[in-house]
Design an enzyme around this catalytic site. Sequence first.
Site, short mmCIF file in Angstrom:
data_model
loop_
_atom_site.label_atom_id
_atom_site.label_comp_id
_atom_site.label_asym_id
_atom_site.label_seq_id
_atom_site.Cartn_x
_atom_site.Cartn_y
_atom_site.Cartn_z
CE LYS A 72 0.03 3.34 4.83
NZ LYS A 72 0.16 3.49 6.28
CD GLU B 139 -2.68 5.70 6.79
OE1 GLU B 139 -2.71 5.69 5.55
OE2 GLU B 139 -1.74 5.22 7.45
N GLY C 165 2.97 2.53 10.50
CA GLY C 165 3.92 3.60 10.23
C GLY C 165 4.72 4.04 11.44
CG ASN D 170 -1.65 1.25 1.50
OD1 ASN D 170 -1.77 2.08 0.60
ND2 ASN D 170 -2.19 1.41 2.71
CB SER E 75 5.75 -1.51 11.68
OG SER E 75 5.34 -0.18 11.96
CD GLU F 4 -3.23 -2.22 7.59
OE1 GLU F 4 -2.16 -2.47 7.04
OE2 GLU F 4 -3.90 -1.20 7.35
CG HIS G 178 -5.60 2.15 5.47
ND1 HIS G 178 -5.17 3.11 6.36
CD2 HIS G 178 -4.58 1.28 5.32
CE1 HIS G 178 -3.92 2.81 6.73
NE2 HIS G 178 -3.55 1.71 6.11
P1 PGA Z 1 3.16 0.48 7.42
O1 PGA Z 1 1.66 0.66 6.90
O2 PGA Z 1 3.66 -0.84 6.88
O3 PGA Z 1 3.92 1.64 6.86
O4 PGA Z 1 3.09 0.45 8.91
C1 PGA Z 1 0.77 -0.41 6.80
C2 PGA Z 1 -0.56 0.05 6.28
O5 PGA Z 1 -1.05 1.09 6.74
O6 PGA Z 1 -1.19 -0.61 5.42
#
Ligand code: PGA
Length: 249
Positions: free
Chosen positions: A11, A95, A169, A9, A208, A163, A93
């Site tokens: 983003k 976010e 992140g 992803n 992560s 998640e 997601h």
């Molecule tokens: P990350 O994000 O691997 O950067 O922690 C995962 C995600 O939000 O899908």
Amino acid sequence: MSRKLVAGNWKMNGGASTLAGLNDLAAAYQEAPIDIAVCPPAPFLAHADHIVSGSAIEIGAQDCHTAASGAHTGDVAAGMLAELGCAYVIVGHSERRADHGETNATVAAKAQAVLDADMRPIICIGESLDQRKAGQTLEVVAEQLAQSVPDTEAVHQLVVAYEPIWAIGTGEVATIEQIAEVHGELRAQLVDRFGEEGVGVPLLYGGSVKAGNAADIFDVAHVDGALVGGASLKPDDFMPIVNAMLARV
Ligand code: PGA
């Protein structure tokens, strides 16, 4: 058993050099016994699909609207993404839930729109740090799963990603025990709801994931892959994660 899936992803990241990296991925994975997907920002989807065509890499989008068309300036319909060649759409997601106020009901409607367009929704759920600290994790993810996954006969098309918001992140990964507990609960709920077909729904872990921890995470029961953010932007970071899953099938 469910087929394994490693999905990246991007983003709201990436550009010409990130897209160029897809050539390396496509060359490395001409064929694969697992599913591999990359989800770039919407403006790059057509170009990305062109680069990976003929390889084992599939393209996914990061969001879509619930409606098939209409007066929704700035939005993109699932059918348009399917026409571009997308095989997956990430929905719900954390976010998007946070930035755009998406509720479980919105997420379920988006997932249904993705299914209606013959693609696979990657339905994201996960608890906040406060919810984890309050001991509400299982309750929260169970409710999100129940309400974000639409009633469907296309169970084989579903993908669920767990998640934990506090692990996204941040460099902080959920422990093996935490992942095992949640994934066990999610699998039980899927089987409860969809019967034997619930066993085949890939359950991804996200938060992560990187080269150094992917193998341990993939060894956890009911972890069928990963949704990878930051480490999906460069082939040198993403390929070891894909390879860790390939070594397990
Ligand atoms: P990350 O994000 O691997 O950067 O922690 C995962 C995600 O939000 O899908």
